[in-house]
Design a protein around this motif. Structure first.
Motif, PDB file in Angstrom:
ATOM      1  N   THR A   1      -5.401  -7.184  -7.086  1.00  0.00           N
ATOM      2  CA  THR A   1      -5.931  -6.097  -6.266  1.00  0.00           C
ATOM      3  C   THR A   1      -6.874  -6.623  -5.201  1.00  0.00           C
ATOM      4  OG1 THR A   1      -5.787  -4.534  -8.113  1.00  0.00           O
ATOM      5  CG2 THR A   1      -7.277  -3.961  -6.309  1.00  0.00           C
TER       6      THR A   1
ATOM      7  N   GLN B   1       0.870  -1.185   0.000  1.00  0.00           N
ATOM      8  CA  GLN B   1       0.000   0.000   0.000  1.00  0.00           C
ATOM      9  C   GLN B   1       0.899   1.225   0.000  1.00  0.00           C
ATOM     10  OE1 GLN B   1      -2.797   0.519   3.261  1.00  0.00           O
ATOM     11  NE2 GLN B   1      -4.135   1.789   1.998  1.00  0.00           N
TER      12      GLN B   1
ATOM     13  N   ALA C   1       5.350  -6.042  -6.632  1.00  0.00           N
ATOM     14  CA  ALA C   1       4.181  -6.301  -5.793  1.00  0.00           C
ATOM     15  C   ALA C   1       3.410  -7.527  -6.275  1.00  0.00           C
ATOM     16  CB  ALA C   1       3.270  -5.087  -5.775  1.00  0.00           C
TER      17      ALA C   1
ATOM     18  N   ILE D   1       6.462  -1.134  -7.461  1.00  0.00           N
ATOM     19  CA  ILE D   1       5.279  -1.635  -8.164  1.00  0.00           C
ATOM     20  C   ILE D   1       5.556  -2.908  -8.968  1.00  0.00           C
ATOM     21  CG2 ILE D   1       3.625  -1.051  -9.997  1.00  0.00           C
ATOM     22  CD1 ILE D   1       3.545   1.796  -8.768  1.00  0.00           C
TER      23      ILE D   1
ATOM     24  N   ASN E   1      -3.709   1.998  -8.591  1.00  0.00           N
ATOM     25  CA  ASN E   1      -4.369   0.724  -8.868  1.00  0.00           C
ATOM     26  C   ASN E   1      -4.086   0.251 -10.296  1.00  0.00           C
ATOM     27  OD1 ASN E   1      -5.886   2.855  -9.896  1.00  0.00           O
ATOM     28  ND2 ASN E   1      -7.803   2.278  -8.894  1.00  0.00           N
TER      29      ASN E   1
ATOM     30  N   PHE F   1      -0.253  -0.979 -10.657  1.00  0.00           N
ATOM     31  CA  PHE F   1      -0.081  -2.327 -10.112  1.00  0.00           C
ATOM     32  C   PHE F   1      -0.691  -3.370 -11.045  1.00  0.00           C
ATOM     33  CE2 PHE F   1       0.433   0.009  -6.061  1.00  0.00           C
ATOM     34  CZ  PHE F   1       1.538  -0.653  -5.544  1.00  0.00           C
TER      35      PHE F   1
ATOM     36  N   SER G   1      -1.955  -5.561  -4.427  1.00  0.00           N
ATOM     37  CA  SER G   1      -2.132  -4.105  -4.413  1.00  0.00           C
ATOM     38  C   SER G   1      -3.302  -3.753  -3.509  1.00  0.00           C
ATOM     39  CB  SER G   1      -2.395  -3.628  -5.848  1.00  0.00           C
ATOM     40  OG  SER G   1      -2.941  -2.327  -5.879  1.00  0.00           O
TER      41      SER G   1
ATOM     42  N   GLN H   1      -6.011  -1.400  -2.445  1.00  0.00           N
ATOM     43  CA  GLN H   1      -6.812  -0.257  -2.900  1.00  0.00           C
ATOM     44  C   GLN H   1      -8.101  -0.265  -2.087  1.00  0.00           C
ATOM     45  OE1 GLN H   1      -5.279   1.768  -4.933  1.00  0.00           O
ATOM     46  NE2 GLN H   1      -3.578   0.353  -5.328  1.00  0.00           N
TER      47      GLN H   1
END
Length: 813
Positions: A663, A541, A635, A632, A653, A656, A638, A640
């Motif tokens: 997500t 995050q 990752a 990024i 968002n 990623f 993600s 969000q």
């Protein structure tokens, strides 16, 4: 200037000698960066001039994008990429004993922005140039960025971000194009041949001096301009009239007040002086930018009635709204137009993007402050308000309530969003849900008055920078698999869906992700001395820290996981590495307390041998564009997780998603459109929907203390904030957080969504245990990310709002 490695090395060494008097053996990394930047500037000089000449000769309509922020990050790698010289420079430098990555680290992130608003503006400029539209940026050249964040004893400490300390190799100061901006003074009214004339006298004059930065389009020789304005004194101290012993000090006061206009991005506006400085900055940008725009238009020798056919002025959020009364002032006072004609021209020239649903972010200025600082501009705002309200009373004589709802000046406040809507021909939101909420709730009366003005333009990101530059291994794999057409036509990424179940492709995707994770792990080990497991879930995050973005829910969940591990240390766990990055506004004490909490939790977790190998927590200080380019691509997940109905869009968002992260999120902002494409199989949804949140705000029915009392997991982590335990540094260390949830009834529904969030996170653990299925989801995400390219967004702005078309430089120019 050089199209192969050998020519590059020759040119580079020649420049090093001629500019710095050094050979390659004597050069420092800073020298290498400076020379490489100079080579790029020299190589695009002709294209820059030809692009501007083409605009002049072909008389195409030009867009001027006014924004208080342009978060352009570092330009070296991006410029090399767009010029097609990235590999040539990398290989040439390697032969000379340097790595390009090391040289890129010499460039500071430009201190011109804060978050998504500024990064969006930067992506838009890249796409405008790459698509060959005549589109330029207009901003302020801040001497210092927002601030450099240091974490000391877990606390955020703000230091000056002196990004210009070693100069800026990309800018060109244009002293010959400076313009005059006026503050204070009094307005005198006189008659001249039957025409009322308004003269501002006794004003304070400031020079606005432009510094131009080339914006290089991808592959094609098309170079637009980001014009950044710096405030400079108009007073020559050597020619001052001696008026007593205080004259020198008066000059110093004046000089300091001028310098402050372009000194800091977002000065603290908690007091009167800070508010005044912000207002000064906004008018400075609007006045200087418009004067420059109109000077270019004047070269066409056309009547101003044709201005909307040749110029589109776009205001990015409410900060540049003063372009509306300033354009009216120039048309009436300097060009001699009557009110109705000036209003028609202004209304057809200016368009506005709304970026927020938060009432506190819809700017309002004290009327007295505007009246004193900008007396003539305030008169014009008053007249706009008077005519607008008069029109409403004429159309709706029984709707005094409507007038008070939409008035531009009300309760001694100038409402900038109202002025922006009334004075523009287009008002767009930045995601489908956001635009609908604007129309149904936040701006409902305006939508009912001007339905034709409202439209949606979902945000986008420049996929070339965030994939080709930030994640070159992945971009090469994509090009090998589906060809290179996706680079200019991002929707072609959809071809990747045919590979989603291909085991060999899945293995390559997973290998690239692990390579990126190893690279980030090495960076973290170097910076923080913490070893992280590259096979753990990298749960990320990174974004501005704000209550509605709910970093608090994330870290409370981490505390819950820690408690679970301590309770059952022998239970099998899917290893997690939680990575946070965020800056909190200096005066936002709740946000700063959350940063402290994250760092306290990290310290406890990372030192506890019992959870070693199962849980790690990191806060990476001074989050920036260049740091995002490291994080990024690495990752897996993600975050969000904003309160539904609060985030206008989001662009992190999209970045990623493009890089293959999955997500976990609410149905908020652009997450909604992501979900429409990805579905439940490829995205992890949880939490309240926006209509449920709105119902709670309207009708009540939510009590945080009830949730606290009924859920022992929540009660435990909340109590750990304020009572003795591993996370409580001293009595009431996190009392502000505790109060915001239980005493102020959890404004952003952290506790209400906690259970759904925790259950979804547990499901993610199970999903990660099937690497092939996870890879499939990742591939589907990448395939659909082309929809969120800023190229697509800009094409929609170009056709639906600005009415512009690509400009091809003439061969004879």
């Amino acid at each position: 200037m050089f199209n192969n490695k050998e020519l590059f090395k020759i040119a580079f060494k020649e420049q090093l000698v001629s500019r710095l008097g050094k050979n390659i053996e004597e050069a420092s990394a800073g020298d290498i960066y400076k020379i490489l930047g100079a080579l790029i500037r020299e190589s695009i000089g002709r294209e820059w001039a030809e692009t501007n000449q083409a605009y002049k000769v072909q008389e195409e309509k030009q867009v001027y994008y006014f924004s208080m922020e342009f978060l352009i990050g570092r330009l070296l790698g991006n410029n090399l990429l767009n010029l097609g010289l990235l590999e040539t420079a990398r290989d040439g430098l390697l032969d000379l004993g340097w790595s390009l990555e090391e040289i890129e680290e010499q460039e500071p992130d430009a201190g011109l922005g804060n978050g998504g608003l500024g990064r969006l503006a930067a992506c838009f400029l890249d796409s405008l140039a790459s698509l060959q539209y005549a589109g330029h940026g207009c901003g302020i050249r801040y001497k210092y960025g927002l601030f450099e964040q240091k974490i000391i004893d877990g606390h955020q400490v703000e230091l000056p971000d002196n990004w210009l300390q070693k100069s800026n190799v990309w800018e060109e100061r244009r002293a010959d194009k400076r313009v005059e901006v006026r503050f204070w003074g009094q307005v005198e009214v006189r008659e001249d041949n039957g025409r009322t004339v308004f003269d501002t006298v006794n004003y304070e004059k400031v020079w606005a001096v432009p510094h131009d930065v080339p914006v290089i389009g991808y592959e094609d020789p098309h170079v637009n301009t980001l014009r950044l304005w710096s405030a400079e004194s108009s007073m020559d101290p050597s020619k001052m009239q001696i008026e007593g012993h205080n004259s020198y000090y008066r000059f110093l006061d004046y000089y300091r007040s001028v310098e402050s206009i372009s000194e800091f991005l977002y000065p603290d506006d908690s007091g009167y002086e800070g508010k005044l400085l912000r207002l000064k900055q906004q008018y400075f940008l609007c006045s200087a930018g418009l004067q420059s725009v109109l000077r270019t238009f004047d070269k066409l020798e056309l009547p101003y009635s044709e201005l909307p056919d040749k110029v589109a002025v776009h205001i990015n959020d409410t900060h540049p709204t003063l372009v509306i009364p300033e354009l009216m002032r120039i048309l009436i006072d300097e060009k001699g137009y009557g009110w109705d004609d000036a209003w028609d021209i202004t209304n057809r020239t200016v368009s506005y993007t709304n970026h927020t649903l938060l009432s506190e972010a819809l700017e309002k200025w004290p009327a007295n402050m505007v009246r004193e600082l900008l007396p003539r501009v305030y008169m014009i705002i008053e007249e706009i308000n008077k005519r607008f309200c008069g029109m409403l009373l004429e159309r709706f004589p029984d709707r005094q309530d409507l007038v008070s709802q939409v008035a531009i000046i009300e309760s001694d406040q100038v409402k900038m969003a109202h002025l922006a809507i009334v004075g523009s021909y287009s008002v767009n939101g930045v995601a489908g849900l956001h635009t609908e909420l604007l129309k149904r709730n936040v701006m409902k009366p305006f939508y009912e008055l001007f339905p034709e003005r409202f439209n949606n333009k979902t945000n986008g990101i420049t996929h070339r920078r965030w994939l080709m530059h930030a994640n070159s291994e992945l971009s090469h794999l994509i090009s090998e698999s589906i060809g290179t057409g996706w680079i200019k036509r991002p929707h072609q990424l959809l071809k990747l869906e045919s590979f989603k179940d291909d085991s060999a492709f899945q293995e390559q995707i997973m290998s690239i992700k692990r390579s990126n994770k190893l690279r980030l792990a090495a960076y973290i080990a170097q910076k923080q001395g913490i070893t992280i497991d590259p096979d753990s879930i990298f749960d990320v995050q990174v974004k501005r820290l704000h209550g509605y973005k709910r970093q608090l829910m994330n870290i409370l969940h981490v505390m819950h996981l820690y408690n679970e591990i301590k309770d059952t240390p022998s239970a099998d766990r899917v290893p997690r590495t939680f990575i946070f990055g965020a800056k909190a506004a200096p005066g936002y004490y709740l946000a700063k307390s959350i940063i402290k909490l994250i760092n306290v939790v990290a310290d406890v977790v990372n030192k506890d041998l019992q959870v070693n190998g199962k849980l790690k927590v990191l806060f990476l200080e001074n989050y920036s564009v260049s740091l995002a380019e490291k994080i990024i691509p690495a990752a897996n997940l993600s975050e969000q997780i904003s309160t539904a109905g609060k985030e206008a869009s989001g662009t992190g968002n999209m970045k990623f998603m493009l890089n293959g992260a999955l997500t976990i999120g609410t149905l908020d902002g652009a997450n909604v459109e992501m979900y429409e494409m990805l579905g439940d199989d490829n995205m992890f949804l949880f939490g309240l929907r926006s209509e449920e949140v709105l119902d709670y705000y309207r009708y009540g029915g939510y009590l945080a203390r009830d949730v606290y009392g009924k859920d022992p997991r929540i009660k435990r982590v909340m109590d750990q904030l304020v009572s003795s335990g591993p996370f409580c540094c001293h009595e009431r260390e996190f009392g502000l957080i505790y109060q915001s949830i239980l005493d102020h009834n959890d404004e952003f529904f952290v506790l209400r969504d906690f259970n759904s969030y925790a259950e979804t996170q547990a499901g993610i653990d199970q999903a990660y245990l099937d690497p092939q299925a996870w890879a499939t989801k990742s591939i589907v995400n990448i395939a659909h990310a082309g929809h969120f390219s800023s190229d697509c967004t800009i094409n929609r702005y170009a056709s639906d709002i600005w009415d512009i078309r690509p400009v091809r430089p003439s061969i004879n120019v």
